[in-house]
Write a protein that holds these residues in place. Structure first.
Motif, PDB file in Angstrom:
ATOM      1  N   LEU A 277      -7.091   1.235   4.268  1.00 21.98           N
ATOM      2  CA  LEU A 277      -8.552   1.252   4.180  1.00 21.98           C
ATOM      3  C   LEU A 277      -9.071   0.354   3.068  1.00 21.98           C
ATOM      4  O   LEU A 277     -10.148  -0.225   3.200  1.00 21.98           O
ATOM      5  N   GLU A 278      -8.315   0.245   1.988  1.00 23.97           N
ATOM      6  CA  GLU A 278      -8.683  -0.642   0.883  1.00 23.97           C
ATOM      7  C   GLU A 278      -7.406  -1.144   0.224  1.00 23.97           C
ATOM      8  O   GLU A 278      -6.369  -0.483   0.259  1.00 23.97           O
ATOM      9  N   GLY A 279      -7.508  -2.317  -0.416  1.00 22.68           N
ATOM     10  CA  GLY A 279      -6.366  -2.893  -1.102  1.00 22.68           C
ATOM     11  C   GLY A 279      -5.596  -3.861  -0.222  1.00 22.68           C
ATOM     12  O   GLY A 279      -5.842  -3.978   0.979  1.00 22.68           O
ATOM     13  N   ASN A 296      -4.104  -7.285   7.129  1.00 23.57           N
ATOM     14  CA  ASN A 296      -3.879  -6.188   6.177  1.00 23.57           C
ATOM     15  C   ASN A 296      -4.466  -4.871   6.670  1.00 23.57           C
ATOM     16  O   ASN A 296      -4.871  -4.015   5.870  1.00 23.57           O
ATOM     17  N   CYS A 306       2.293  -3.011  -2.930  1.00 23.75           N
ATOM     18  CA  CYS A 306       0.888  -3.339  -3.177  1.00 23.75           C
ATOM     19  C   CYS A 306       0.774  -4.638  -3.952  1.00 23.75           C
ATOM     20  O   CYS A 306       1.459  -4.835  -4.957  1.00 23.75           O
ATOM     21  N   ARG A 310      -3.996  -0.905  -6.559  1.00 25.04           N
ATOM     22  CA  ARG A 310      -4.451   0.270  -5.817  1.00 25.04           C
ATOM     23  C   ARG A 310      -4.532   0.014  -4.328  1.00 25.04           C
ATOM     24  O   ARG A 310      -4.957  -1.048  -3.896  1.00 25.04           O
ATOM     25  N   LEU A 311      -4.112   1.013  -3.565  1.00 21.43           N
ATOM     26  CA  LEU A 311      -4.260   1.028  -2.123  1.00 21.43           C
ATOM     27  C   LEU A 311      -4.962   2.314  -1.724  1.00 21.43           C
ATOM     28  O   LEU A 311      -4.756   3.366  -2.349  1.00 21.43           O
ATOM     29  N   VAL A 312      -5.759   2.252  -0.671  1.00 21.66           N
ATOM     30  CA  VAL A 312      -6.312   3.446  -0.050  1.00 21.66           C
ATOM     31  C   VAL A 312      -5.784   3.502   1.370  1.00 21.66           C
ATOM     32  O   VAL A 312      -5.991   2.562   2.157  1.00 21.66           O
ATOM     33  N   GLU A 314      -4.970   5.765   5.084  1.00 17.93           N
ATOM     34  CA  GLU A 314      -5.494   6.828   5.951  1.00 17.93           C
ATOM     35  C   GLU A 314      -4.412   7.891   6.150  1.00 17.93           C
ATOM     36  O   GLU A 314      -3.821   8.051   7.216  1.00 17.93           O
TER      37      GLU A 314
END
Length: 315
Positions: A277-279, A296, A306, A310-312, A314
């Motif tokens: 979702l992010e990162g 990505n 990473c 930071r990664l988000v 699901e």
């Protein structure tokens, strides 16, 4: 993506080449199986900590049975030995899937290249290409004729199939087929890593699709993201974890008590594919194409890390 887990029984065992055992699997009461398309595989859940992926090589139109073929590998990790030595006719076995990271895309022409047991995902692709009226050909190499599974089935396609036993003809000569590919041709290849690497070296960008049974070696000197720690936010669980050096995202997630599907832990089966979702992930798998990596949108959390702090996900 819906992932099915089904109870099956072994209806039939048949040796289709030296060391290659084909299994026909059905549901105990004859219920329909989940549908699938050429290129799909299933996970056989053979026991605690013993899961293996096998390509479906039967007829996708037959919803009553799945067929797989398993090469006996004496130096393997135990999966093929279990199938060959312990799974008997009438035995129950659980399976999960199907999944497909090797789907047959529409094209006017196809070149299929298979080495050894790599013929298994190619077999239903050939049938699909024939049914679509596409122009296609298959190069199929193996150690010797006796070791080449399904050669008899393929003989019905006539001159479109070139069978190359190495003890009679030497290694596959890829040049004539790959050095002058007609426009609009897609190449599908499955087999030993050396064969896949040789095909990849000759193919122009965007035409090659491969499935690997083992992780692709990382190029010497390839620049990596930091091996240091980073944070992973689990959007569905509302938790934030720290992934330490030397620990995979999968290991960190499981240690936190979050359930996630996984199998090979090598980045080859695609079971642990997770939405990002992010990162920005650092992709280290052998499943995603270059185009898929560039988006990505997903990552294989068993091996990928990473490119940042930071990664988000699901999860």
């Amino acid at each position: 993506m819906t992932v099915h887990e089904v109870e099956l029984v072994v209806e039939r065992r048949e040796f289709v080449a030296d060391g290659v055992l084909a299994l026909t699997l059905r549901r105990p009461r004859g219920e329909l199986l989940p549908d699938w398309e050429p290129g799909a595989h299933v996970d056989l859940l053979l026991g605690p900590d013993l899961e293996r992926q096998y390509s479906l090589c039967g007829d996708p139109a037959d919803r009553t049975a799945w067929r797989i073929a398993v090469l006996r590998e004496p130096a393997g990790r135990g999966g093929s030995a279990h199938v060959h030595e312990r799974l008997r006719q009438g035995d129950p076995v659980r399976a999960r899937g199907p999944r497909n990271h090797f789907a047959l895309r529409p094209a006017a022409r196809y070149l299929f290249v298979a080495g050894g047991i790599g013929i298994t995902p190619i077999l239903p692709m050939v049938a699909a290409a024939q049914a679509r009226g596409a122009r296609w050909s298959l190069l199929y190499g193996g150690r010797n004729r006796a070791s080449m599974a399904f050669a008899g089935e393929l003989a019905g396609y006539g001159e479109r199939v070139t069978v190359v036993p190495e003890d009679e003809c030497g290694p596959l000569d890829l040049g004539p087929a790959l050095d002058a590919l007609p426009d609009g041709t897609l190449v599908y290849c499955c087999g030993p890593g050396a064969l896949l690497d040789a095909v990849e070296a000759r193919c122009p960008p965007g035409v090659l699709h491969v499935e690997r049974f083992r992780p692709k070696p990382r190029p010497t000197g390839q620049e990596d993201a930091s091996e240091g720690e980073f944070e992973v936010e689990l959007a569905l669980s509302g938790r934030t974890l720290t992934v330490a050096p030397g620990i995979s995202v999968l290991e960190a997630v499981r240690a936190a008590g979050v359930e996630v599907l996984f199998s090979c832990t090598e980045g080859t089966c695609g079971t642990c594919e997770t939405d990002v979702l992010e990162g920005v992930p650092e992709h280290r798998d052998s499943v995603l194409t270059d185009q898929e990596r560039a988006t990505n949108a997903t990552m294989m959390i068993c091996v990928s890390r990473c490119r940042g702090e930071r990664l988000v996900l699901e999860l």
